[in-house]
Design an enzyme around this catalytic site. Structure first.
Site, PDB file in Angstrom:
ATOM      1  N   HIS A 121       4.971  -2.013  13.779  1.00  0.00           N
ATOM      2  CA  HIS A 121       6.054  -1.800  12.817  1.00  0.00           C
ATOM      3  C   HIS A 121       6.664  -0.401  12.877  1.00  0.00           C
ATOM      4  CE1 HIS A 121       2.088  -1.179  10.807  1.00  0.00           C
ATOM      5  NE2 HIS A 121       2.648  -0.021  10.480  1.00  0.00           N
ATOM      6  N   ILE A 122       7.883  -0.329  12.344  1.00  0.00           N
ATOM      7  CA  ILE A 122       8.562   0.953  12.137  1.00  0.00           C
ATOM      8  C   ILE A 122       8.907   1.008  10.643  1.00  0.00           C
ATOM      9  CG2 ILE A 122      10.562   2.384  12.749  1.00  0.00           C
ATOM     10  CD1 ILE A 122      10.723   0.961  15.424  1.00  0.00           C
ATOM     11  N   TYR A 123       8.463   2.072   9.947  1.00  0.00           N
ATOM     12  CA  TYR A 123       8.769   2.200   8.514  1.00  0.00           C
ATOM     13  C   TYR A 123      10.275   2.436   8.329  1.00  0.00           C
ATOM     14  CZ  TYR A 123       3.782   2.425   7.386  1.00  0.00           C
ATOM     15  OH  TYR A 123       2.453   2.110   7.222  1.00  0.00           O
TER      16      TYR A 123
ATOM     17  N   ARG B 171       0.823  -1.217   0.000  1.00  0.00           N
ATOM     18  CA  ARG B 171       0.000   0.000   0.000  1.00  0.00           C
ATOM     19  C   ARG B 171       0.854   1.262   0.000  1.00  0.00           C
ATOM     20  NH1 ARG B 171      -2.295   3.527   3.155  1.00  0.00           N
ATOM     21  NH2 ARG B 171      -1.315   2.741   5.047  1.00  0.00           N
TER      22      ARG B 171
ATOM     23  N   CYS C 245      -7.480   0.887  12.103  1.00  0.00           N
ATOM     24  CA  CYS C 245      -6.321   0.233  12.717  1.00  0.00           C
ATOM     25  C   CYS C 245      -6.664  -0.186  14.137  1.00  0.00           C
ATOM     26  CB  CYS C 245      -5.126   1.164  12.665  1.00  0.00           C
ATOM     27  SG  CYS C 245      -4.590   1.367  10.971  1.00  0.00           S
TER      28      CYS C 245
ATOM     29  N   ASN D  75      -2.410   6.618  19.679  1.00  0.00           N
ATOM     30  CA  ASN D  75      -3.302   5.544  20.105  1.00  0.00           C
ATOM     31  C   ASN D  75      -3.232   5.318  21.618  1.00  0.00           C
ATOM     32  OD1 ASN D  75      -2.451   3.901  17.017  1.00  0.00           O
ATOM     33  ND2 ASN D  75      -4.303   5.068  17.461  1.00  0.00           N
TER      34      ASN D  75
HETATM   35  N1  LIG Z   1       1.239   5.592   8.071  1.00  0.00           N
HETATM   36  C1  LIG Z   1       0.267   5.966   8.923  1.00  0.00           C
HETATM   37  N2  LIG Z   1       0.553   6.052  10.237  1.00  0.00           N
HETATM   38  C2  LIG Z   1      -0.407   6.443  11.122  1.00  0.00           C
HETATM   39  O1  LIG Z   1      -0.092   6.505  12.326  1.00  0.00           O
HETATM   40  C3  LIG Z   1      -1.708   6.743  10.639  1.00  0.00           C
HETATM   41  C4  LIG Z   1      -1.972   6.651   9.254  1.00  0.00           C
HETATM   42  N3  LIG Z   1      -0.969   6.255   8.409  1.00  0.00           N
HETATM   43  N4  LIG Z   1      -3.181   6.968   8.726  1.00  0.00           N
HETATM   44  C5  LIG Z   1      -4.313   7.241   9.595  1.00  0.00           C
HETATM   45  C6  LIG Z   1      -3.939   7.799  10.891  1.00  0.00           C
HETATM   46  C7  LIG Z   1      -3.493   9.239  10.916  1.00  0.00           C
HETATM   47  N5  LIG Z   1      -2.601   9.256  12.085  1.00  0.00           N
HETATM   48  C8  LIG Z   1      -1.566  10.181  12.241  1.00  0.00           C
HETATM   49  C9  LIG Z   1      -1.258  11.061  11.241  1.00  0.00           C
HETATM   50  C10 LIG Z   1      -0.241  11.976  11.395  1.00  0.00           C
HETATM   51  C11 LIG Z   1       0.468  12.019  12.591  1.00  0.00           C
HETATM   52  C12 LIG Z   1       1.541  13.050  12.736  1.00  0.00           C
HETATM   53  O2  LIG Z   1       1.970  13.654  11.773  1.00  0.00           O
HETATM   54  N6  LIG Z   1       2.036  13.278  13.935  1.00  0.00           N
HETATM   55  C13 LIG Z   1       3.098  14.231  14.196  1.00  0.00           C
HETATM   56  C14 LIG Z   1       2.599  15.646  14.316  1.00  0.00           C
HETATM   57  C15 LIG Z   1       1.260  15.796  14.961  1.00  0.00           C
HETATM   58  C16 LIG Z   1       0.759  17.238  15.082  1.00  0.00           C
HETATM   59  O3  LIG Z   1       1.490  18.193  14.753  1.00  0.00           O
HETATM   60  O4  LIG Z   1      -0.370  17.417  15.554  1.00  0.00           O
HETATM   61  C17 LIG Z   1       3.847  13.810  15.464  1.00  0.00           C
HETATM   62  O5  LIG Z   1       4.988  14.238  15.598  1.00  0.00           O
HETATM   63  O6  LIG Z   1       3.278  13.074  16.262  1.00  0.00           O
HETATM   64  C18 LIG Z   1       0.164  11.124  13.610  1.00  0.00           C
HETATM   65  C19 LIG Z   1      -0.862  10.201  13.432  1.00  0.00           C
HETATM   66  C20 LIG Z   1      -2.509   7.929  12.640  1.00  0.00           C
HETATM   67  N7  LIG Z   1      -2.761   7.128  11.479  1.00  0.00           N
HETATM   68  O1  LIG Z   2      -4.791   4.882  14.603  1.00  0.00           O
HETATM   69  C1  LIG Z   2      -3.956   4.499  13.763  1.00  0.00           C
HETATM   70  C2  LIG Z   2      -4.209   4.543  12.396  1.00  0.00           C
HETATM   71  C3  LIG Z   2      -3.271   4.096  11.536  1.00  0.00           C
HETATM   72  N1  LIG Z   2      -2.082   3.604  11.992  1.00  0.00           N
HETATM   73  C4  LIG Z   2      -1.075   3.151  10.990  1.00  0.00           C
HETATM   74  C5  LIG Z   2      -0.721   1.704  10.952  1.00  0.00           C
HETATM   75  C6  LIG Z   2      -0.214   1.542   9.517  1.00  0.00           C
HETATM   76  O2  LIG Z   2       1.122   2.009   9.445  1.00  0.00           O
HETATM   77  C7  LIG Z   2      -1.106   2.501   8.736  1.00  0.00           C
HETATM   78  C8  LIG Z   2      -2.318   1.803   8.137  1.00  0.00           C
HETATM   79  O3  LIG Z   2      -1.909   1.007   7.090  1.00  0.00           O
HETATM   80  P1  LIG Z   2      -2.586  -0.411   6.741  1.00  0.00           P
HETATM   81  O4  LIG Z   2      -1.921  -0.766   5.439  1.00  0.00           O
HETATM   82  O5  LIG Z   2      -4.055  -0.190   6.568  1.00  0.00           O
HETATM   83  O6  LIG Z   2      -2.252  -1.359   7.844  1.00  0.00           O
HETATM   84  O7  LIG Z   2      -1.555   3.441   9.702  1.00  0.00           O
HETATM   85  C9  LIG Z   2      -1.808   3.578  13.337  1.00  0.00           C
HETATM   86  O8  LIG Z   2      -0.715   3.175  13.789  1.00  0.00           O
HETATM   87  N2  LIG Z   2      -2.757   4.018  14.184  1.00  0.00           N
END
Ligand SMILES: Nc1nc(=O)c2c([nH]1)NC[C@@H]1CN(c3ccc(C(=O)N[C@@H](CCC(=O)O)C(=O)O)cc3)CN21
Ligand SMILES: O=c1ccn([C@H]2C[C@H](O)[C@@H](COP(=O)(O)O)O2)c(=O)[nH]1
Length: 283
Positions: A221-223, A22, A160, A191
């Protein structure tokens, strides 16, 4: 906090590389992690080894509670975390069910508040469990499930954290939350906050004492582009003591959460942390 750092170290030491189609990236992955949060004693699991944005995490939780399906509504609450999944994922952009800019589709809170039955009626899972718990009832199925395989094709991402089970023992409320997929450097920081805050909020509006919250993770996981920052920066830092989360005691019902509650109704005290780390985000 220690459990979080132990999980990160375990992924670095024992993780296996897994290709993710993905996102087109590889993830260092372990299977199964159990985290427990002490809500009773208000030990708020906010990461201290980097500055963490707890308000955005609570805004997400409020959006799920309200059944929002638009990244714009999440932005209005105070978080941009759904912008990329709603507006930048190529597969979702060409999905005929996408209603337009910012639409997330039938994900998370939509399923929690508005699960469609075949006969056209809808099920409000959250309303049912709040009503039961408020009357002191735990029917051993006080479950909020966002996981609806029949509608995956109508949403931008499969949930998730997909299931939350509340349990009542005497006057103490517990929460067990299940997560199928966990981006440990980014998603898990949010979370942890959400599982903790969810139990504290639902205990408050149903008139119970919060106990422990149990967080069960399957694929952690860790990317690949996050590994160096985790291994060489964050894991080198010493954690501080955990802060406390305070919720406005005037919040007394699900209607309050749906109508007037904002991030101003939440406060964190005693938060001492290391500087922010900007981890790459994978869409
Ligand atoms: N790859 C991926 N990882 C995720 O954790 C994730 C997704 N996709 N898609 C759906 C939601 C969106 N979530 C997210 C999206 C962005 C941040 C993020 O950018 N966090 C930064 C800045 C936060 C801020 O400024 O408010 C951080 O440093 O925590 C965290 C969780 C969790 N989920
Ligand atoms: O609440 C959340 C929402 C998303 N994630 C992360 C976990 C994965 O890295 C991606 C979702 O990818 P999938 O291919 O659908 O598993 O978003 C998270 O940690 N916590």
């Amino acid at each position: 906090m220690k459990a979080y750092l132990d999980l990160c170290q375990r992924i670095i030491n024992e993780g296996r590389w897994v290709e993710n189609e993905r996102t087109g990236k590889r993830c260092l992955t372990v299977i199964n992690a159990d985290l427990t949060y002490d809500v009773e004693n208000n030990c708020f699991p906010l990461l201290t080894t980097r500055k963490s944005f707890w308000k955005a995490a609570i805004a997400e939780l409020l959006g799920y509670i309200r059944g929002y399906d638009s990244a714009a509504d999440f932005r209005a609450l105070g978080t941009k975390t759904w912008d990329a999944n709603a507006n930048e994922n190529a597969a979702w952009l060409k999905n005929p069910f996408r209603k337009g800019p910012d639409d997330m589709g039938r994900v998370y809170g939509v399923q929690g508040r508005n699960w469609q039955k075949l006969d056209g009626e809808v099920i409000d899972q959250l309303r049912k469990l709040v009503d039961n718990l408020s009357r002191g009832i735990d029917d051993r199925g006080e479950i909020l499930s966002f996981y609806n395989p029949g509608e995956f094709h109508m949403g931008c991402l499969r949930p998730c954290m997909h299931t939350h089970t509340f349990s009542l023992l005497g006057d103490t409320l517990y929460l067990t939350s299940y997560q199928r997929s966990c981006d440990v450097p980014l998603g898990l920081v949010f979370n942890q906050v959400q599982v903790f805050a969810f139990l504290k909020i639902i205990a408050q509006i149903t008139g119970h004492k919060p106990g422990q919250a149990f967080h069960k993770i399957v694929n952690a996981h860790i990317y690949e582009d996050q590994i160096a920052l985790m291994r060489d920066v964050q894991l080198k830092r010493e954690p501080f003591n955990l802060p406390q989360l305070h919720i406005n005691p005037d919040i007394k019902s699900l209607e309050d959460l749906e109508t007037w509650v904002t991030l101003e109704d939440f406060e964190v005290t005693g938060y001492e942390c290391h500087p922010a780390i900007q981890y790459p985000f994978s869409v």
